[in-house]
Design a protein around this motif. Structure first.
Motif, PDB file in Angstrom:
ATOM      1  N   CYS A 117       0.848  -1.201   0.000  1.00 38.72           N
ATOM      2  CA  CYS A 117       0.000   0.000   0.000  1.00 38.72           C
ATOM      3  C   CYS A 117       0.884   1.252   0.000  1.00 38.72           C
ATOM      4  O   CYS A 117       2.098   1.169   0.186  1.00 38.72           O
ATOM      5  CB  CYS A 117      -0.947  -0.015   1.192  1.00 38.72           C
ATOM      6  N   CYS A 122       0.962  -2.305   4.496  1.00 35.72           N
ATOM      7  CA  CYS A 122       0.199  -3.531   4.205  1.00 35.72           C
ATOM      8  C   CYS A 122       0.732  -4.177   2.926  1.00 35.72           C
ATOM      9  O   CYS A 122       1.183  -3.485   2.017  1.00 35.72           O
ATOM     10  CB  CYS A 122      -1.276  -3.218   4.009  1.00 35.72           C
ATOM     11  N   CYS A 131      -6.588  -1.881   1.485  1.00 34.65           N
ATOM     12  CA  CYS A 131      -5.602  -2.034   2.553  1.00 34.65           C
ATOM     13  C   CYS A 131      -6.202  -1.662   3.902  1.00 34.65           C
ATOM     14  O   CYS A 131      -7.333  -1.200   3.983  1.00 34.65           O
ATOM     15  CB  CYS A 131      -4.324  -1.262   2.221  1.00 34.65           C
ATOM     16  N   CYS A 133      -4.958   0.466   6.246  1.00 37.23           N
ATOM     17  CA  CYS A 133      -4.618   1.770   6.833  1.00 37.23           C
ATOM     18  C   CYS A 133      -5.847   2.681   6.835  1.00 37.23           C
ATOM     19  O   CYS A 133      -6.578   2.728   5.850  1.00 37.23           O
ATOM     20  CB  CYS A 133      -3.519   2.451   6.030  1.00 37.23           C
TER      21      CYS A 133
HETATM   22 ZN    ZN Z   1      -2.060   0.029   4.179  1.00 35.22          ZN
END
Ligand code: ZN
Length: 498
Positions: A117, A122, A131, A133
């Motif tokens: 990511c 990730c 992902c 986040c």
């Molecule tokens: Zn991420």
């Protein structure tokens, strides 16, 4: 994979002159590795490879071809993620690292790629994945993963110097005098003049005629009356894969270049309706944790004919996940009682104690694991999964590395590995789905039910709905039926209908 022209394998085949059938073939470790690798192939990969190779003439493997086709046609919106559908269409081989060392590869599944990511936090093995986040745009970028090599061992499943005797029904024996005489004796061969030897060259490209001269100087064995050579191409490895599933004599078929499909149509009639676990195994395998799924089955009252099954996403997950199970695991789940051509014989051969000395990774071949992220949280089968690789980012740089089971040391941060399908399963609810007898899946549609009843000329009063609970035993019965019957659901579920 090495260049096509470089790859050739040879095997010596000893034929019985009178019947023109193979008595046995002498194979080296390279050929044995290719043969044993069949057990690592997921069912979905086998279907895909056969369709790719044979096109419209692809052999029908029970209901698996129609299941695979319906997976392909089912809109991505019914899956938890686009990546989940891709995972099912291209199931990974948990022994792919080993299989990449094979001298002749038929599985063209591309190697795993890794994506990271925007925050470099990730990682995923698929592109179209969200992902974890909180403030990320969820953009995944492909990255090269450096893998710390664990070993430089070139052998795959058998010891490099080993050679074996392979019977026509794919039983594999050690290449010893005892095995040789036992084969002659069990086949009633008293005079070696009744036999002849042929050498097959299997490769990705047919060999040139000039190679014939080289081979003619090979010394024939003393008991063989005469020797001649046949040149064949890699098509024969696909024939061997096909024959291992559909024929009782795949090596003779391969030598004769005869399609085994005709022979196996008759053999399919031997299919026994459902799979019942032996009592001892039943107690062991069915735990209180085993998931049970209720499905509704529409049957014709007057004939007890199976019309359609209606089910929730969990049952569809179960059906599509059959495509992820490696052939060796199918054999062990069903106690090798699969009614498939000859692959059962290859599977059981590995229990031979003498042979065990020459075979490596025996557990991995007899019970191949399911690759990371392929198992749903609540699975019906009790399958082992391969752990997801641990991926580390080097601090202060954008290098991404995997150390296998070794420790990364300081200076590395472990990345979060994302499950592309979501933990709950591949298929998204709450939609219900209809499944035809040959396992074609589609979203429930009243129009489709009406059309089906009209087409079959079945009046409404002749239709009734029954319920069946699908747990481990029922799922094994469906798995077994799906391999050989185009009526997998009725064959698999009928014995369990209330
Ligand atoms: Zn991420």
């Amino acid at each position: 994979m090495a260049a096509a022209t470089e790859i050739q394998l040879s095997l010596k085949v000893v034929m019985v002159k009178e019947s023109n059938k193979v008595l046995y073939a002498e194979i080296d470790s390279n050929f044995a590795d290719v043969l044993l690798s069949f057990l690592t192939l997921p069912l979905g990969t086998i279907v895909r490879l056969l369709i790719k190779h044979y096109g419209n003439n692809a052999p029908i493997l029970g209901s698996l071809n129609s299941l695979y086709a319906s997976l392909l046609n089912l809109d991505s919106s019914h899956f938890s993620s686009e990546a989940g559908k891709l995972m099912l269409l291209n199931p990974r081989n948990s022994l792919e690292t080993e299989c990449r060392k094979l001298k002749l590869q038929i599985d063209d599944t591309p190697p795993v790629q890794y994506f990271v990511c925007g925050n470099w936090t990730c990682a995923s093995m698929y592109y179209s994945v969200k992902c974890l986040c909180p403030n990320s745009a969820n953009t995944m970028t492909r990255t090269d993963l450096e893998i710390e090599e664990q070993s430089d061992d070139e052998s795959v499943f058998t010891e490099k110097t080993s050679s074996f005797l392979l019977l026509d029904n794919l039983q594999i024996r050690t290449n010893t005098l005892a095995s040789f005489f036992q084969i002659l004796k069990s086949n009633g061969i008293k005079d070696t003049n009744a036999l002849e030897e042929r050498t097959l060259i299997v490769g990705l490209k047919e060999v040139n005629l000039c190679n014939i001269e080289l081979l003619v100087f090979l010394p024939p064995l003393c008991f063989i009356t005469f020797v001649f050579f046949i040149y064949i191409c890699s098509h024969q490895i696909m024939e061997l894969l096909k024959g291992s599933l559909l024929s009782k004599t795949p090596i003779t078929d391969m030598v004769h270049l005869i399609s085994s499909a005709t022979a196996t149509c008759n053999e399919r009639k031997e299919f026994s309706a459902c799979y019942f676990l032996p009592e001892s195994k039943r107690r062991k395998q069915i735990s209180s944790d085993s998931k049970r799924i209720t499905v509704k089955v529409l049957v014709q009252k007057s004939t007890n004919r199976f019309l359609l099954t209606e089910a929730c996403k969990d049952f569809i997950d179960l059906l599509f996940s059959l495509l992820d199970i490696p052939l060796g695991r199918v054999q062990s789940l069903l106690g090798s009682n699969t009614c498939l051509g000859s692959i059962n014989n290859l599977f059981w051969s590995m229990r031979n104690l003498e042979l065990l000395k020459h075979i490596k990774r025996i557990d991995s071949l007899m019970e191949p694991k399911i690759p990371p992220h392929y198992l749903s949280l609540h699975q019906v089968f009790s399958l082992d999964k391969k752990s997801s690789p641990l991926i580390y980012k080097q601090q202060d740089s954008n290098r991404v590395k995997s150390f296998g089971s070794a420790s990364p040391g300081s200076g590395y941060t472990q990345m979060k590995m994302i499950d592309p399908k979501g933990e709950d399963g591949f298929v998204k609810g709450p939609t219900t789905f209809m499944v035809s007898d040959d396992m074609v899946v589609s979203p429930t549609s009243s129009t489709f039910i009406l059309k089906t009843l009209n087409h079959l000329k079945i009046p409404i009063h002749d239709v009734e709905e029954k319920e069946v609970e699908v747990g481990l035993e029922e799922a094994l019965s469906i798995l077994k039926a799906s391999l050989t019957s185009i009526c997998a659901l009725s064959e698999g579920l009928k014995p369990f209908l209330k």
